[in-house]
Write a protein that holds these residues in place. Structure first.
Motif, short mmCIF file in Angstrom:
data_model
loop_
_atom_site.label_atom_id
_atom_site.label_comp_id
_atom_site.label_asym_id
_atom_site.label_seq_id
_atom_site.Cartn_x
_atom_site.Cartn_y
_atom_site.Cartn_z
N VAL A 56 0.85 -1.19 0.00
CA VAL A 56 0.00 0.00 0.00
C VAL A 56 0.89 1.24 0.00
N ASP A 57 0.63 2.15 -0.96
CA ASP A 57 1.40 3.39 -0.99
C ASP A 57 0.68 4.50 -0.22
N GLU A 58 1.30 5.68 -0.20
CA GLU A 58 0.76 6.80 0.59
C GLU A 58 -0.59 7.29 0.06
N ALA A 59 -0.93 7.02 -1.19
CA ALA A 59 -2.21 7.42 -1.77
C ALA A 59 -3.26 6.31 -1.64
N LEU A 60 -2.95 5.26 -0.87
CA LEU A 60 -3.82 4.09 -0.66
C LEU A 60 -4.08 3.32 -1.95
N ASN A 61 -3.05 3.22 -2.78
CA ASN A 61 -3.08 2.31 -3.92
C ASN A 61 -2.47 0.99 -3.47
N THR A 62 -2.87 -0.07 -4.13
CA THR A 62 -2.27 -1.37 -3.89
C THR A 62 -1.94 -2.02 -5.23
N TRP A 63 -1.31 -3.18 -5.17
CA TRP A 63 -0.90 -3.90 -6.37
C TRP A 63 -1.50 -5.30 -6.33
N LEU A 64 -2.11 -5.69 -7.43
CA LEU A 64 -2.56 -7.06 -7.62
C LEU A 64 -1.72 -7.68 -8.72
N VAL A 65 -1.62 -8.99 -8.67
CA VAL A 65 -0.99 -9.72 -9.76
C VAL A 65 -2.02 -10.69 -10.31
N GLY A 66 -2.03 -10.81 -11.61
CA GLY A 66 -2.96 -11.73 -12.27
C GLY A 66 -2.17 -12.76 -13.03
N GLN A 67 -2.67 -13.98 -12.95
CA GLN A 67 -2.03 -15.05 -13.72
C GLN A 67 -3.01 -16.19 -13.89
N TYR A 68 -2.73 -17.02 -14.87
CA TYR A 68 -3.55 -18.19 -15.11
C TYR A 68 -3.13 -19.26 -14.11
N ARG A 69 -4.09 -19.72 -13.31
CA ARG A 69 -3.81 -20.73 -12.29
C ARG A 69 -4.17 -22.10 -12.85
N TYR A 70 -3.14 -22.92 -13.03
CA TYR A 70 -3.30 -24.25 -13.62
C TYR A 70 -4.33 -25.09 -12.86
N ALA A 71 -4.23 -25.10 -11.53
CA ALA A 71 -5.12 -25.95 -10.73
C ALA A 71 -6.58 -25.53 -10.87
N LEU A 72 -6.85 -24.26 -11.07
CA LEU A 72 -8.22 -23.77 -11.22
C LEU A 72 -8.69 -23.78 -12.66
N ALA A 94 8.66 -12.90 2.06
CA ALA A 94 7.73 -11.86 1.61
C ALA A 94 8.46 -10.76 0.85
N LYS A 95 9.58 -10.33 1.37
CA LYS A 95 10.36 -9.29 0.68
C LYS A 95 10.79 -9.75 -0.71
N ARG A 96 11.23 -10.99 -0.80
CA ARG A 96 11.67 -11.54 -2.08
C ARG A 96 10.50 -11.65 -3.06
N GLU A 97 9.36 -12.19 -2.59
CA GLU A 97 8.21 -12.37 -3.48
C GLU A 97 7.67 -11.04 -4.00
N LEU A 98 7.61 -10.02 -3.13
CA LEU A 98 7.11 -8.71 -3.58
C LEU A 98 8.00 -8.15 -4.68
N GLN A 99 9.31 -8.23 -4.48
CA GLN A 99 10.24 -7.72 -5.48
C GLN A 99 10.17 -8.54 -6.77
N GLU A 100 10.14 -9.86 -6.64
CA GLU A 100 10.11 -10.71 -7.84
C GLU A 100 8.89 -10.43 -8.70
N LYS A 108 8.89 -0.43 5.31
CA LYS A 108 8.04 -0.69 6.48
C LYS A 108 7.23 -1.96 6.23
N TRP A 109 7.39 -2.92 7.13
CA TRP A 109 6.72 -4.22 7.02
C TRP A 109 6.02 -4.55 8.33
N SER A 110 4.83 -5.14 8.22
CA SER A 110 4.16 -5.67 9.41
C SER A 110 3.39 -6.93 9.03
N ALA A 131 3.08 -4.22 3.33
CA ALA A 131 4.31 -3.53 2.95
C ALA A 131 3.99 -2.07 2.65
N GLU A 132 4.74 -1.16 3.27
CA GLU A 132 4.52 0.28 3.08
C GLU A 132 5.86 0.97 2.83
N ASP A 133 5.80 2.27 2.55
CA ASP A 133 6.99 3.04 2.18
C ASP A 133 7.69 2.34 1.01
#
Length: 185
Positions: A56-72, A94-100, A108-110, A131-133
């Motif tokens: 979440v950024d300071e403007a209250l935006n967030t990020w989603l990721v979309g992908q085709y899920r094989y199992a579904l 978590a830090k690695r996955e967000l960056q990847e 800032k993490w909680s 994840a913030e900042d």
């Protein structure tokens, strides 16, 4: 009642590994259930922790990721997620996955949730972080994520997707509801 010690009413007679690969192990147990009847119980053991991140950024935006899920056999919009080795601290994963997946890093993490993903068939443990900042960098996708799409959107819009049933991934639903409550969206 919460602090009472509850004894396991199940009795395990035997167990046999039916399937094993680098990610999961499936074991079939012969059991006596709490009522005294004989039966079988299948357990899926995940060899990683489930990790999720709501950025979440300071403007209250967030990020989603979309992908085709094989199992579904379907496309899925979700928070950034992945697996972390059992012997690795969940925050490191978590830090690695967000960056990847997004290219984002955060100062800032909680941890917002610790959960079991499906306590009826698996022992998988999950951890979800806020994840913030944030700072934007380059993503470094894995081979299985070649079709991954990243979407920056207002947190309120992601919450509406949960309410409308457009986000169905359980970790994403829980995490977005928790974060929306925190920020009073």
């Amino acid at each position: 009642m919460i602090n009472e010690e509850i004894k396991n009413p199940w009795k395990t007679l035997s167990g046999e590994v039916k399937y094993d690969n680098p990610w999961i192990k499936v074991t079939e147990f012969q059991v006596i259930n709490p009522a005294g009847g004989r039966g079988i119980y299948g357990k899926i053991h995940f060899k990683n922790k489930a990790i999720g991140i709501v950025a979440v950024d300071e403007a209250l935006n967030t990020w989603l990721v979309g992908q085709y899920r094989y199992a579904l056999d379907a496309w899925s919009w979700e928070i950034p997620e992945g697996g972390g080795p059992l012997n690795e601290p969940p925050l490191n994963a978590a830090k690695r996955e967000l960056q990847e997946e997004t290219g984002l890093t955060a100062t800032k993490w909680s941890q917002i949730i610790r959960l079991h993903t499906s306590n009826s068939v698996t022992d998988e443990e999950g951890f979800i972080f806020l994840a913030e900042d944030l700072q934007q960098g380059e993503a470094s996708l894995e081979e299985t994520e070649a079709d991954l799409k990243v979407w920056k959107l207002p947190l309120k819009d992601a919450l509406q997707m949960v309410i409308d049933g457009k986000i169905t991934d359980s970790m994403s639903v829980m995490a977005l509801l928790m974060v929306a409550r925190k920020f009073q969206v």
